[in-house]
Design a protein around this motif. Structure first.
Motif, PDB file in Angstrom:
ATOM      1  N   GLY A  36     -31.616  28.581 -74.038  1.00  0.00           N
ATOM      2  CA  GLY A  36     -31.186  27.800 -72.881  1.00  0.00           C
ATOM      3  C   GLY A  36     -30.071  26.833 -73.238  1.00  0.00           C
ATOM      4  N   ASP A  37     -29.281  26.485 -72.265  1.00  0.00           N
ATOM      5  CA  ASP A  37     -28.148  25.579 -72.434  1.00  0.00           C
ATOM      6  C   ASP A  37     -28.325  24.407 -71.481  1.00  0.00           C
ATOM      7  N   PRO A  38     -28.541  23.189 -72.006  1.00  0.00           N
ATOM      8  CA  PRO A  38     -28.700  22.040 -71.109  1.00  0.00           C
ATOM      9  C   PRO A  38     -27.519  21.824 -70.184  1.00  0.00           C
ATOM     10  N   LEU A  86     -32.138  14.609 -68.213  1.00  0.00           N
ATOM     11  CA  LEU A  86     -31.413  15.394 -67.227  1.00  0.00           C
ATOM     12  C   LEU A  86     -32.238  15.615 -65.962  1.00  0.00           C
ATOM     13  N   VAL A  87     -33.565  15.547 -66.102  1.00  0.00           N
ATOM     14  CA  VAL A  87     -34.451  15.816 -64.967  1.00  0.00           C
ATOM     15  C   VAL A  87     -34.527  14.605 -64.044  1.00  0.00           C
ATOM     16  N   THR A  88     -34.724  13.416 -64.612  1.00  0.00           N
ATOM     17  CA  THR A  88     -34.892  12.219 -63.789  1.00  0.00           C
ATOM     18  C   THR A  88     -33.605  11.424 -63.634  1.00  0.00           C
ATOM     19  N   GLY A  89     -32.656  11.632 -64.536  1.00  0.00           N
ATOM     20  CA  GLY A  89     -31.423  10.859 -64.500  1.00  0.00           C
ATOM     21  C   GLY A  89     -31.581   9.439 -64.999  1.00  0.00           C
ATOM     22  N   GLY A 294     -47.147  13.109 -71.725  1.00  0.00           N
ATOM     23  CA  GLY A 294     -47.371  14.510 -72.051  1.00  0.00           C
ATOM     24  C   GLY A 294     -46.836  15.436 -70.985  1.00  0.00           C
ATOM     25  N   SER A 295     -47.243  15.227 -69.738  1.00  0.00           N
ATOM     26  CA  SER A 295     -46.740  16.056 -68.647  1.00  0.00           C
ATOM     27  C   SER A 295     -45.245  15.868 -68.452  1.00  0.00           C
ATOM     28  N   TYR A 296     -44.762  14.656 -68.666  1.00  0.00           N
ATOM     29  CA  TYR A 296     -43.325  14.386 -68.568  1.00  0.00           C
ATOM     30  C   TYR A 296     -42.547  15.196 -69.597  1.00  0.00           C
ATOM     31  N   SER A 297     -43.069  15.297 -70.808  1.00  0.00           N
ATOM     32  CA  SER A 297     -42.384  16.050 -71.866  1.00  0.00           C
ATOM     33  C   SER A 297     -42.429  17.549 -71.602  1.00  0.00           C
ATOM     34  N   THR A 302     -39.487  22.531 -70.196  1.00  0.00           N
ATOM     35  CA  THR A 302     -39.185  23.675 -69.330  1.00  0.00           C
ATOM     36  C   THR A 302     -37.814  23.552 -68.679  1.00  0.00           C
ATOM     37  N   GLY A 303     -37.318  22.325 -68.572  1.00  0.00           N
ATOM     38  CA  GLY A 303     -35.995  22.105 -67.997  1.00  0.00           C
ATOM     39  C   GLY A 303     -34.889  22.019 -69.029  1.00  0.00           C
TER      40      GLY A 303
END
Length: 342
Positions: A36-38, A86-89, A294-297, A302-303
């Motif tokens: 994957g590429d961020p 990148l998910v939450t900014g 944990g869930s945040y990571s 996955t992102g």
């Protein structure tokens, strides 16, 4: 005494530095090896061209060599800059500051449950060794050791929520119609107690019961076995036999002489168990939609969001080192001979 304790702390912290550096290196390499590429994930959109993606890659520093990226990462860590998600900014440290109390509260509550179950069972098994009580305790610990936490969580949800309907909805820290107390510590129970909102306090306790029990199940076996083994060694020692010969009451022998000596190996196991709970609660947090690190990571992984995953591993490693240091200090306080080794 204070000088020896301080020397122990400094020595342990110095010994931890190579370990933390190794964690940083391994985490950095493994994250970069993931597919994957961020930049592509960040640039997802119908109007993004290849030039836009390359510009984002340069802005994120992904166009540099891995060694250069690693040096930049080390410099950022030195300045307590773990990057931006990148998910939450949001800055990763800001996200972790919001979510870490939820993880700590759940882990501490689960740890307390495991102690309440394991230590008395271990002591009773040692006192009545090879009896039916001891045999039953061994069966219980064998089952708990073989039971994955998330599977036990599914069983608890099925029985107490779906079948019996006595457990609250297994989602989040509070019900959807409840309002969280003003954030002071981030611990829902403590914040509710500070303002005297005991309804929210007990609701938060009820919400934690099933996920905490799911986390505690794996900790019962090692704690109980270490407690049982330590108590058996203590009860079979010569000083305990001498105390019995002098007619010292049994209760005093158990609590004042046997138990403190039996607690040394248990303390070391307690540190390992609590540290494992902090890092291995990812599946439990996802199962119960618990808003912790944990869930945040997992969402970040996955992102293809590098920064939160790297920060998660590093923070858990730091907590592990600090927990080990606390256990060493407690061991030194219980047994003066431990200070000489320190």
């Amino acid at each position: 005494m204070k000088h020896r304790t301080l020397r122990l702390i400094v020595w342990r912290l110095l010994m931890a530095l190579p370990i933390l550096f190794g964690v940083i290196v391994v985490t950095f390499v493994l994250i970069r090896a993931l597919p994957g590429d961020p930049a592509i994930v960040y640039a997802s959109g119908p109007n993004m061209s290849q030039e836009d993606i390359e510009a984002i890659r340069r802005a994120m520093g992904l166009d540099k060599s891995v060694f250069e990226q690693f040096l930049i990462y080390l410099n950022n860590i030195a300045h307590l800059n773990f990057g931006t998600s990148l998910v939450t900014g949001q800055p990763v440290l800001k996200d972790f500051a919001v979510r870490l109390p939820a993880t700590l509260e759940l882990a501490i509550f689960a740890f307390a449950l495991s102690l309440i179950m394991a230590l008395p069972i271990g002591i009773i098994s040692a006192i009545y060794r090879d009896s039916w009580i001891d045999q039953l305790a061994r069966v219980v610990t064998s089952v708990s050791a073989a039971m994955p936490g998330f599977f036990f969580g599914l069983i608890l949800i099925f029985i107490f929520y779906f079948l019996l309907g006595v457990a609250p909805e297994p989602i989040g820290r509070l019900s959807g119609w409840s309002f969280a107390p003003p954030t002071v510590t981030g611990f829902m129970t403590i914040d509710a107690a500070l303002i005297g909102d005991w309804e929210i306090f007990w609701e938060a306790i009820g919400k934690m019961l099933m996920p905490a029990a799911s986390m505690a199940i794996f900790a019962v076996a090692p704690l109980m076995r270490m407690m049982r083994g330590g108590m058996i060694d203590a009860l079979d020692s010569d000083y305990i036999k001498s105390a019995r010969a002098y007619g010292i009451p049994r209760r005093k022998i158990l609590l004042q002489y046997a138990l403190p000596n039996a607690m040394l190996p248990v303390l070391a196991t307690m540190g390992m168990v609590l540290s494992t709970m902090l890092g291995a609660n990812i599946m439990i947090e996802k199962l119960f939609a618990w808003p912790g690190i944990g869930s945040y990571s997992v969402n970040a992984l996955t992102g293809v969001d590098y920064a939160p995953v790297q920060a998660f591993v590093l923070i858990v490693a730091v907590l592990f080192v600090l927990m080990t240091l606390v256990i060493d200090i407690l061991s030194a306080a219980i047994d003066p001979r431990y200070k000489l080794k320190g």
